[in-house]
Design a protein around this motif. Structure first.
Motif, PDB file in Angstrom:
ATOM      1  N   VAL A 113      16.538 -26.206  -2.650  1.00 39.78           N
ATOM      2  CA  VAL A 113      17.700 -26.595  -1.849  1.00 39.78           C
ATOM      3  C   VAL A 113      17.213 -27.512  -0.729  1.00 39.78           C
ATOM      4  N   GLY A 114      17.923 -28.625  -0.519  1.00 39.25           N
ATOM      5  CA  GLY A 114      17.512 -29.607   0.476  1.00 39.25           C
ATOM      6  C   GLY A 114      16.878 -30.847  -0.124  1.00 39.25           C
ATOM      7  N   THR A 115      16.875 -30.949  -1.461  1.00 39.21           N
ATOM      8  CA  THR A 115      16.267 -32.102  -2.125  1.00 39.21           C
ATOM      9  C   THR A 115      17.214 -33.301  -2.094  1.00 39.21           C
ATOM     10  N   VAL A 116      16.678 -34.436  -1.677  1.00 37.71           N
ATOM     11  CA  VAL A 116      17.415 -35.702  -1.676  1.00 37.71           C
ATOM     12  C   VAL A 116      16.873 -36.560  -2.820  1.00 37.71           C
ATOM     13  N   LEU A 171      21.220 -41.105  -4.839  1.00 38.35           N
ATOM     14  CA  LEU A 171      22.055 -40.541  -5.893  1.00 38.35           C
ATOM     15  C   LEU A 171      22.715 -39.233  -5.480  1.00 38.35           C
ATOM     16  N   GLY A 172      22.103 -38.500  -4.580  1.00 34.68           N
ATOM     17  CA  GLY A 172      22.698 -37.234  -4.179  1.00 34.68           C
ATOM     18  C   GLY A 172      21.809 -36.452  -3.247  1.00 34.68           C
ATOM     19  N   ASP A 173      22.385 -35.399  -2.688  1.00 38.50           N
ATOM     20  CA  ASP A 173      21.705 -34.535  -1.731  1.00 38.50           C
ATOM     21  C   ASP A 173      22.107 -33.106  -2.066  1.00 38.50           C
ATOM     22  N   LEU A 174      21.147 -32.321  -2.524  1.00 37.90           N
ATOM     23  CA  LEU A 174      21.431 -30.955  -2.982  1.00 37.90           C
ATOM     24  C   LEU A 174      21.209 -29.984  -1.824  1.00 37.90           C
ATOM     25  N   THR A 175      22.273 -29.589  -1.172  1.00 33.46           N
ATOM     26  CA  THR A 175      22.172 -28.792   0.044  1.00 33.46           C
ATOM     27  C   THR A 175      22.650 -27.355  -0.120  1.00 33.46           C
ATOM     28  N   VAL A 176      23.174 -27.012  -1.297  1.00 33.83           N
ATOM     29  CA  VAL A 176      23.711 -25.669  -1.519  1.00 33.83           C
ATOM     30  C   VAL A 176      23.102 -25.097  -2.794  1.00 33.83           C
ATOM     31  N   ALA A 177      22.693 -23.842  -2.747  1.00 35.27           N
ATOM     32  CA  ALA A 177      22.135 -23.194  -3.936  1.00 35.27           C
ATOM     33  C   ALA A 177      23.170 -23.200  -5.056  1.00 35.27           C
ATOM     34  N   LEU A 194      12.853 -40.812  -6.917  1.00 31.50           N
ATOM     35  CA  LEU A 194      12.094 -40.264  -5.793  1.00 31.50           C
ATOM     36  C   LEU A 194      12.814 -38.992  -5.357  1.00 31.50           C
ATOM     37  N   LEU A 195      12.109 -37.872  -5.423  1.00 29.38           N
ATOM     38  CA  LEU A 195      12.645 -36.605  -4.931  1.00 29.38           C
ATOM     39  C   LEU A 195      11.996 -36.321  -3.582  1.00 29.38           C
ATOM     40  N   GLU A 196      12.833 -36.106  -2.593  1.00 27.33           N
ATOM     41  CA  GLU A 196      12.352 -35.900  -1.228  1.00 27.33           C
ATOM     42  C   GLU A 196      12.951 -34.602  -0.696  1.00 27.33           C
ATOM     43  N   LEU A 197      12.092 -33.667  -0.334  1.00 32.39           N
ATOM     44  CA  LEU A 197      12.560 -32.388   0.178  1.00 32.39           C
ATOM     45  C   LEU A 197      12.699 -32.446   1.692  1.00 32.39           C
ATOM     46  N   ARG A 198      13.885 -32.076   2.158  1.00 31.87           N
ATOM     47  CA  ARG A 198      14.125 -31.959   3.596  1.00 31.87           C
ATOM     48  C   ARG A 198      14.569 -30.535   3.864  1.00 31.87           C
ATOM     49  N   LEU A 199      13.732 -29.814   4.572  1.00 22.37           N
ATOM     50  CA  LEU A 199      14.030 -28.410   4.823  1.00 22.37           C
ATOM     51  C   LEU A 199      15.350 -28.266   5.573  1.00 22.37           C
TER      52      LEU A 199
END
Length: 348
Positions: free
Chosen positions: A92-95, A105-111, A153-158
């Motif tokens: 969770v938190g991957t951009v 393309l998206g921002d996954l912020t919710v489980a 590019l997968l970028e994790l933002r806590l």
């Protein structure tokens, strides 16, 4: 497990299956017509946000991900099977960014949130589709279309409510240990924190917030010195920054210099992090007597010309922590109210 917060991967959706050219052949059935079936659609590549993951390390060793190809159609109007989707679990938190276009393309912020990053190809059509009154025996079928292929590019933002800033050895790890259940390494030398740590601070049975301990910055971090600024991205989602200064240093100008160095690196990084609300936290009061600590803190505040909230604490002894935690919770509750949309939806 190794902490990895940025990876590049290639995703390839499945191609669509080809249509079939076939004619009905049955005993006692003269002039059997076309019965070629369609192919199956190609499988999609989908990212799935998983709550129990906190690193992208798995993608370091498996950089290419392919979905299944659709099967070709068959006789007797049999449709080919759809290709199997490729579902990739990410924290969770991957951009997600497309490397070729730079598009987000998206921002996954919710489980449980899902994002399709590559669509499977469309199925080909069998010759049954082309039968008409003037063409009773079509010999035509179409191939499936190719699936999408992308470099990502997968970028994790806590996802944290509060971020801790400061030079190495300012006492950030001690602070997060004191107010949460997190147990980062603490030692009397710089760079004991090599990757971000998250801690959940329990205010009471119903209230809590998440704190992120970011590895210490040094002068020149924006140019790659020390650990660089690679971890500043994890402050992007925070509502509040706590700038921790070590007041136990004997040199009069050292805390002032420490503040200026971190402030300069934040300004160089930009991306809105330098504009976030920031509170000053003067740590390690336990190294002075009460009178000396009060005088020392007053000198630092005056030298900085600081006008915002200030907290005088000792992470080691616990001085001042309770009030600071309650004030942070109150601030976060106000922030949630201010940023809430009229219809109750959170802003993008």
């Amino acid at each position: 497990m190794k902490f990895v917060d940025e990876v590049r991967i290639r995703v390839e959706a499945g191609d669509g299956g080809n249509g079939c050219v076939s004619f009905r052949r049955e005993k006692y059935v003269p002039f059997g017509g076309p019965d070629g079936g369609d192919g199956g659609d190609g499988g999609d590549v989908i990212l799935d946000a998983a709550e129990n993951l906190n690193t992208l390390v798995d993608f370091r060793f498996h950089a290419v991900h392919r979905a299944g190809r659709g099967e070709k159609g068959g006789g007797a109007n049999c449709t080919g099977a759809r290709g199997e989707d490729c579902v990739l679990r990410v924290p969770v938190g991957t951009v997600v960014h497309d490397l070729a276009t730079g598009e987000k393309l998206g921002d996954l912020t919710v489980a449980g949130q899902r994002l399709m990053v590559a669509r499977g190809g469309f199925h080909g059509l069998g010759n049954t589709r082309f039968k008409s009154s003037t063409n009773r025996a079509p010999q035509r079928a179409t191939p499936g279309t190719p699936g999408e292929k992308r470099d990502l590019l997968l970028e994790l933002r806590l996802i944290a409510d509060v971020g801790l800033l400061g030079l190495p050895n300012a006492g950030k790890s001690s602070l997060i240990r004191a107010i949460s259940a997190a147990k980062p390494k603490v030692a009397d030398y710089p760079f004991t924190t090599l990757h971000p740590n998250l801690g959940v601070v329990r205010v009471d049975d119903e209230q809590s917030f998440v704190v992120a301990d970011i590895p210490g910055l040094i002068e020149g971090a924006a140019e790659g010195a020390g650990l660089g600024v690679q971890f500043l991205r994890h402050l992007a989602r925070t509502h509040l920054l706590l700038h921790v200064l070590d007041v136990g240093i004997v040199s009069d100008d050292e805390p002032i210099s420490a503040f200026a160095k971190v402030d300069a690196e934040l300004a160089k990084w930009g991306q809105g992090v330098d504009l976030k609300p920031r509170w000053l936290v003067l740590n390690k009061l336990d190294t002075w007597t009460a009178v000396e600590a009060a005088a020392r803190c007053d000198e630092i505040i005056a030298a900085l010309g600081w006008q915002g909230p200030v907290y005088r604490i000792s992470a080691l002894r616990g001085d001042g922590l309770r009030q600071m935690v309650f004030d942070i919770m109150s601030f976060l509750e106000r922030a949630d109210t201010e940023y809430a949309e009229p219809d109750g939806l959170s802003p993008d």
